[in-house]
Write an enzyme that holds these catalytic residues in place. Structure first.
Site, PDB file in Angstrom:
ATOM      1  CB  ILE A  42      -0.933   0.013   1.236  1.00  0.00           C
ATOM      2  CG1 ILE A  42      -1.751  -1.286   1.329  1.00  0.00           C
ATOM      3  CG2 ILE A  42      -1.830   1.243   1.230  1.00  0.00           C
ATOM      4  CD1 ILE A  42      -2.733  -1.521   0.216  1.00  0.00           C
ATOM      5  CG  HIS A  43       1.319   3.340  -3.366  1.00  0.00           C
ATOM      6  ND1 HIS A  43       0.855   4.369  -4.154  1.00  0.00           N
ATOM      7  CD2 HIS A  43       0.935   2.189  -3.973  1.00  0.00           C
ATOM      8  CE1 HIS A  43       0.231   3.859  -5.207  1.00  0.00           C
ATOM      9  NE2 HIS A  43       0.261   2.539  -5.118  1.00  0.00           N
ATOM     10  CD  GLU A  44      -2.291   6.379   1.851  1.00  0.00           C
ATOM     11  OE1 GLU A  44      -3.132   7.106   1.294  1.00  0.00           O
ATOM     12  OE2 GLU A  44      -2.567   5.248   2.287  1.00  0.00           O
TER      13      GLU A  44
END
Length: 121
Positions: A42-44
């Site tokens: 997961i990355h933002e």
């Protein structure tokens, strides 16, 4: 090198490593459905500045991997959802539309806080 894409790993799903034996890593921007998030890196941030092309380089911190093929939906999916699959098999033809194919290599173990980017020489 010109930066094409950049993000930072913010979370690792519990089952991310299950895909390592298949030479795959799945990326998804935060807010991924729970049933998918457990398998995803997961990355933002999700900064795609230009379309990714074969011959570009995918970087995980200082480790570089040549991009050998780009699925037909990779750029759109990355821009809109931050969701693509990385496949470290060296394929010259994209078999799956949402997959970014990288040189044949061992899958690097992803860590929190690592920078993921695509660059062009």
């Amino acid at each position: 090198m010109t930066q094409i894409y950049k993000t930072i790993v913010t979370e690792l799903g519990e089952s991310v490593t299950e895909f390592y034996s298949e030479k795959m890593i799945v990326l998804f921007k935060g807010g991924a459905p729970a049933e998918l998030a457990e398998f995803c890196v997961i990355h933002e941030e999700n900064n795609l500045y230009e379309n990714i092309q074969p011959g570009d380089v995918f970087k995980i911190d200082d480790n570089e991997f040549l991009i050998t093929a780009v699925g037909s939906s990779v750029n759109e999916n990355l821009q809109n959802l931050g969701h693509i699959t990385l496949k470290f098999d060296g394929a010259q033809e994209a078999e799956l539309p949402g997959t970014l194919y990288l040189e044949n290599s061992e899958v690097p173990e992803i860590q929190l806080g690592q920078t993921l980017e695509v660059a062009r020489t």
